[in-house]
Design a protein around this motif. Structure first.
Motif, PDB file in Angstrom:
ATOM      1  N   VAL A 106       0.858  -1.191   0.000  1.00 48.48           N
ATOM      2  CA  VAL A 106       0.000   0.000   0.000  1.00 48.48           C
ATOM      3  C   VAL A 106       0.893   1.240   0.000  1.00 48.48           C
ATOM      4  N   PRO A 107       0.570   2.290  -0.755  1.00 43.05           N
ATOM      5  CA  PRO A 107       1.433   3.476  -0.790  1.00 43.05           C
ATOM      6  C   PRO A 107       1.546   4.127   0.578  1.00 43.05           C
ATOM      7  N   ASN A 110      -1.028   6.814   1.963  1.00 43.28           N
ATOM      8  CA  ASN A 110      -2.413   6.443   2.241  1.00 43.28           C
ATOM      9  C   ASN A 110      -2.830   6.983   3.607  1.00 43.28           C
ATOM     10  N   GLN A 134     -10.125  -1.528  -2.983  1.00 50.00           N
ATOM     11  CA  GLN A 134      -9.424  -2.675  -3.544  1.00 50.00           C
ATOM     12  C   GLN A 134     -10.158  -3.978  -3.251  1.00 50.00           C
ATOM     13  N   SER A 141      -6.101  -4.880  -8.606  1.00 51.59           N
ATOM     14  CA  SER A 141      -5.911  -4.091  -7.393  1.00 51.59           C
ATOM     15  C   SER A 141      -4.443  -4.018  -7.011  1.00 51.59           C
ATOM     16  N   HIS A 142      -3.752  -5.127  -7.106  1.00 50.78           N
ATOM     17  CA  HIS A 142      -2.331  -5.162  -6.775  1.00 50.78           C
ATOM     18  C   HIS A 142      -1.492  -4.444  -7.834  1.00 50.78           C
ATOM     19  N   ASN A 145      -1.205  -0.773  -6.977  1.00 47.52           N
ATOM     20  CA  ASN A 145      -0.163  -0.481  -5.981  1.00 47.52           C
ATOM     21  C   ASN A 145       1.234  -0.584  -6.581  1.00 47.52           C
ATOM     22  N   ARG A 146       1.424  -1.537  -7.474  1.00 46.33           N
ATOM     23  CA  ARG A 146       2.763  -1.775  -8.028  1.00 46.33           C
ATOM     24  C   ARG A 146       3.152  -0.749  -9.087  1.00 46.33           C
ATOM     25  N   TRP A 149       0.306   3.757  -8.084  1.00 42.81           N
ATOM     26  CA  TRP A 149       0.465   4.567  -6.867  1.00 42.81           C
ATOM     27  C   TRP A 149       1.919   4.707  -6.459  1.00 42.81           C
ATOM     28  N   SER A 150       2.798   3.833  -6.911  1.00 42.30           N
ATOM     29  CA  SER A 150       4.220   3.941  -6.577  1.00 42.30           C
ATOM     30  C   SER A 150       4.992   4.835  -7.541  1.00 42.30           C
ATOM     31  N   GLN A 166      -7.271   4.630   0.729  1.00 43.66           N
ATOM     32  CA  GLN A 166      -7.407   3.291   0.143  1.00 43.66           C
ATOM     33  C   GLN A 166      -7.855   2.297   1.205  1.00 43.66           C
TER      34      GLN A 166
END
Length: 376
Positions: A106-107, A110, A134, A141-142, A145-146, A149-150, A166
């Protein structure tokens, strides 16, 4: 009247005697009546205890969500697609699985607070609330994040204009949000909430945000359409699923419209009265763009024709370099180029230090820079 009362009393006494009720003298019973309880003030709920209980519940809910969203759980045999029952007993594994868990984590920006706390914070800071719901069983959803959001550019955009909130669909507040906004049938869900009204202004299918470039386009498009400095729309079709946009009124054929201006009122000026156009300065040559990676700063420029260009700059570059890039892109002299940001709203020509300020000090990383061309 006294005779009637006596008859009534006698009848009541007879009925009470038949029922086995003692109807002794009233004065004797009055002696057994206790004194009234004195008035006092007390607390039914201890606010400190209740606040502590709620905080513990929030932390437990957050910890359970992190266990459910952990991508690799190692030896416990429960992967990212596990249900809630298995998630309660699973823990994130160290070792080889830790690296992949960090990749899908998760970032760090958040919001840890509740939805209500995030809304109130958005009001105070003048920022939109970007919601991402998510689902552990959905790989998209993953991927968010990968890959999204990164990303450094997305992080700069989000932290500059939004508060990121999130949750997953099995968390207490995530489930309530899905029920309220009817989005649980298609996850992951991404939406922007106006903290002033609580209305969701815009929503997207999270599977369309698989790349950071597409996400940046969606976010910049929202920021172009909505402005926190303006009053919230009273009736927004995008904010309510029960409302639909109304069709624009029919204005007829635009070619039949005639504009009456100053030329028709005063007559056309003679040709010899026109001044020859002043010579224009040529646009700047395009500066060299720094390579990808390192400490390069990414800035999105929106040209007057609506086209968007993502450009990299070095942190120590002067703002003048941005103006030269804009001049080359718009094919206009640099003296006629104006650059401005939306959040906060400001002109880069008017900031302290002017064009000599560095890109880092101008704080334009991840921001949308509007390119305007003034008339000569």
């Amino acid at each position: 009247c006294g005779i009637v009362d006596a008859d009534v009393a006698a009848e009541v006494a007879a009925v009470a005697a038949a029922a086995g009720i003692d109807t002794g003298p009233m004065d004797a019973d009055m002696e057994d009546v206790r004194a009234p309880i004195a008035a006092f003030q007390d607390q039914i709920i201890n606010p400190e205890h209740e606040q502590r209980r709620m905080q513990e519940a929030i932390q437990a809910d957050s910890a359970a969500m992190l266990r459910r969203m952990t991508f690799d759980r190692g030896h416990d045999g429960v992967g990212a697609a596990a249900g809630e029952e298995g998630a309660e007993e699973a823990t994130a594994t160290a070792g080889p699985g830790q690296a992949i868990n960090q990749l899908f984590a998760v970032p760090d920006y958040n919001e840890a607070g509740t939805y209500y706390q995030t809304i109130e914070k958005g009001k105070a800071e003048g920022k939109w609330v970007l919601v991402n719901i998510q689902q552990a069983e959905v790989f998209a959803s993953h991927v968010l994040n990968r890959d999204v959001w990164s990303d450094d550019t997305i992080k700069d955009i989000v932290t500059g204009s939004f508060l990121f909130w999130q949750r997953d669909d099995k968390s207490h507040e995530g489930e309530k949000f899905c029920h309220l906004h009817q989005c649980g049938h298609r996850l992951p869900h991404i939406g922007v909430v106006d903290p002033r009204t609580g209305r969701q202004l815009k929503s997207w299918d999270g599977r369309k945000w698989s790349e950071s470039t597409a996400a940046a386009e969606y976010l910049f498009g929202f920021l172009d359409e909505y402005n926190m400095s303006r009053s919230p729309p009273a009736m927004s079709p995008a904010g309510s699923p029960m409302m639909r946009p109304q069709e624009s009124p029919d204005t007829g054929n635009a070619e039949d419209m005639k504009l009456v201006g100053l030329d028709e009122a005063v007559g056309a000026q003679p040709a010899d009265a026109e001044m020859p156009p002043a010579p224009k300065d040529p646009p700047c040559e395009m500066p060299e763009e720094p390579p990808e990676g390192g400490d390069a700063v990414k800035v999105s420029m929106r040209l007057p024709d609506g086209k968007r260009v993502m450009r990299r700059f070095l942190p120590h570059d002067r703002v003048e370099v941005m103006f030269r890039v804009a001049s080359a892109l718009a094919q206009a002299p640099i003296d006629l180029v104006d650059l401005s940001t939306q959040f906060p709203k400001r002109s880069l020509r008017e900031i302290d230090g002017g064009l000599e300020v560095t890109v880092k000090d101008a704080q334009v990383a991840g921001n949308m820079v509007l390119v305007n061309i003034r008339s000569a």
